[in-house]
Design a protein around this motif. Structure first.
Motif, PDB file in Angstrom:
ATOM      1  N   PRO A 180     -96.640  -1.052 -28.147  1.00  0.00           N
ATOM      2  CA  PRO A 180     -96.565  -2.309 -28.889  1.00  0.00           C
ATOM      3  C   PRO A 180     -96.074  -3.486 -28.056  1.00  0.00           C
ATOM      4  O   PRO A 180     -96.537  -4.611 -28.249  1.00  0.00           O
ATOM      5  N   VAL A 181     -95.176  -3.233 -27.111  1.00  0.00           N
ATOM      6  CA  VAL A 181     -94.666  -4.330 -26.283  1.00  0.00           C
ATOM      7  C   VAL A 181     -95.780  -4.920 -25.410  1.00  0.00           C
ATOM      8  O   VAL A 181     -95.927  -6.139 -25.308  1.00  0.00           O
ATOM      9  N   VAL A 182     -96.584  -4.053 -24.805  1.00  0.00           N
ATOM     10  CA  VAL A 182     -97.717  -4.548 -24.010  1.00  0.00           C
ATOM     11  C   VAL A 182     -98.732  -5.233 -24.927  1.00  0.00           C
ATOM     12  O   VAL A 182     -99.235  -6.315 -24.627  1.00  0.00           O
ATOM     13  N   GLY A 183     -99.008  -4.603 -26.072  1.00  0.00           N
ATOM     14  CA  GLY A 183    -100.006  -5.152 -26.987  1.00  0.00           C
ATOM     15  C   GLY A 183     -99.666  -6.532 -27.512  1.00  0.00           C
ATOM     16  O   GLY A 183    -100.528  -7.414 -27.565  1.00  0.00           O
ATOM     17  N   THR A 231     -98.066 -10.441 -35.015  1.00  0.00           N
ATOM     18  CA  THR A 231     -97.105 -11.487 -35.366  1.00  0.00           C
ATOM     19  C   THR A 231     -95.800 -10.889 -35.882  1.00  0.00           C
ATOM     20  O   THR A 231     -94.703 -11.294 -35.479  1.00  0.00           O
ATOM     21  N   VAL A 232     -95.925  -9.897 -36.759  1.00  0.00           N
ATOM     22  CA  VAL A 232     -94.732  -9.279 -37.356  1.00  0.00           C
ATOM     23  C   VAL A 232     -93.917  -8.523 -36.306  1.00  0.00           C
ATOM     24  O   VAL A 232     -92.689  -8.662 -36.233  1.00  0.00           O
ATOM     25  N   VAL A 233     -94.601  -7.713 -35.477  1.00  0.00           N
ATOM     26  CA  VAL A 233     -93.892  -6.914 -34.475  1.00  0.00           C
ATOM     27  C   VAL A 233     -93.248  -7.823 -33.428  1.00  0.00           C
ATOM     28  O   VAL A 233     -92.113  -7.592 -32.995  1.00  0.00           O
ATOM     29  N   TYR A 234     -93.961  -8.875 -33.039  1.00  0.00           N
ATOM     30  CA  TYR A 234     -93.395  -9.815 -32.063  1.00  0.00           C
ATOM     31  C   TYR A 234     -92.126 -10.458 -32.627  1.00  0.00           C
ATOM     32  O   TYR A 234     -91.092 -10.547 -31.949  1.00  0.00           O
TER      33      TYR A 234
END
Length: 196
Positions: free
Chosen positions: A48-51, A9-12
């Motif tokens: 992280p982008v794929v995840g 949630t935070v990274v998105y």
């Protein structure tokens, strides 16, 4: 909320305003069962982008050195990362990935092994095919279509699932399965690079 969901949630929230993700083909992602998620590799932010854009939680290998950094060594396991020794055959990492796949989890992999310097798709290592065959997992090909430039659209395309069973039945080699994976990623890149 567990650490993975919180971090996702935070990274998105941090990356979405910058890179304007466009996710295509999320409906192709099976809701259950072991999946080897194989993508091209163009930027350090690819994992992280794929995840954060995949419909299910993804387990990634991360270089062992990162697990020796005080802050990261407590965070990485919570975001489904596990260590791999680079430059050698790491049997523990191989066993871990195969077990995750057999347990019905998603394992993310970049078959090229390293980032492409010019954005073109390189040759895949046979490890991708090995994991799919030994892990009894089907494959979802993924294409990341850049560029990674602020406020420009970044496409994450999930292709149709590749059923690994016919290859397993006829005892196909890991190299052959890897070639199938790379061909599928290449087709996604060709198709969706043209559609702006």
């Amino acid at each position: 909320m567990n650490l993975y969901s919180f971090a996702k949630t935070v990274v998105y929230a941090a990356l979405k305003p910058i890179y304007r993700f466009e996710v295509i083909g999320a409906e192709n992602f099976p809701k259950e069962g072991g999946i080897l998620l194989c993508s091209n590799h163009i930027n350090a932010l690819d994992p992280p982008v794929v995840g954060i854009n995949a419909p299910r939680a993804v387990n990634f290998m991360a270089k062992e050195e990162l697990f020796h950094i005080p802050i990261l060594k407590s965070i990485l396991p919570g975001v489904n990362a596990f260590p791999v020794k680079r430059g050698m055959s790491d049997r523990d990492a191989l066993r871990r990935a195969i077990k995750l796949l057999k347990d019905g989890e998603v394992v993310g992999l970049f078959p090229e092994g390293t980032r492409s310097k010019d954005g073109t798709l390189g040759k895949g290592f046979s490890g991708a095919g090995f994991f799919a065959l030994r892990g009894e997992a089907n494959i979802v090909p993924c294409a990341i279509i850049g560029p990674y430039k602020p406020f420009r659209k970044l496409k994450i395309v999930f292709g149709e699932m590749i059923d690994i069973q016919p290859y397993r039945d006829r005892k196909a080699s890991a190299d052959e399965v890897t070639e199938v994976i790379m061909t599928n990623i290449g087709q996604l890149l060709d198709q969706y690079k043209k559609s702006k």
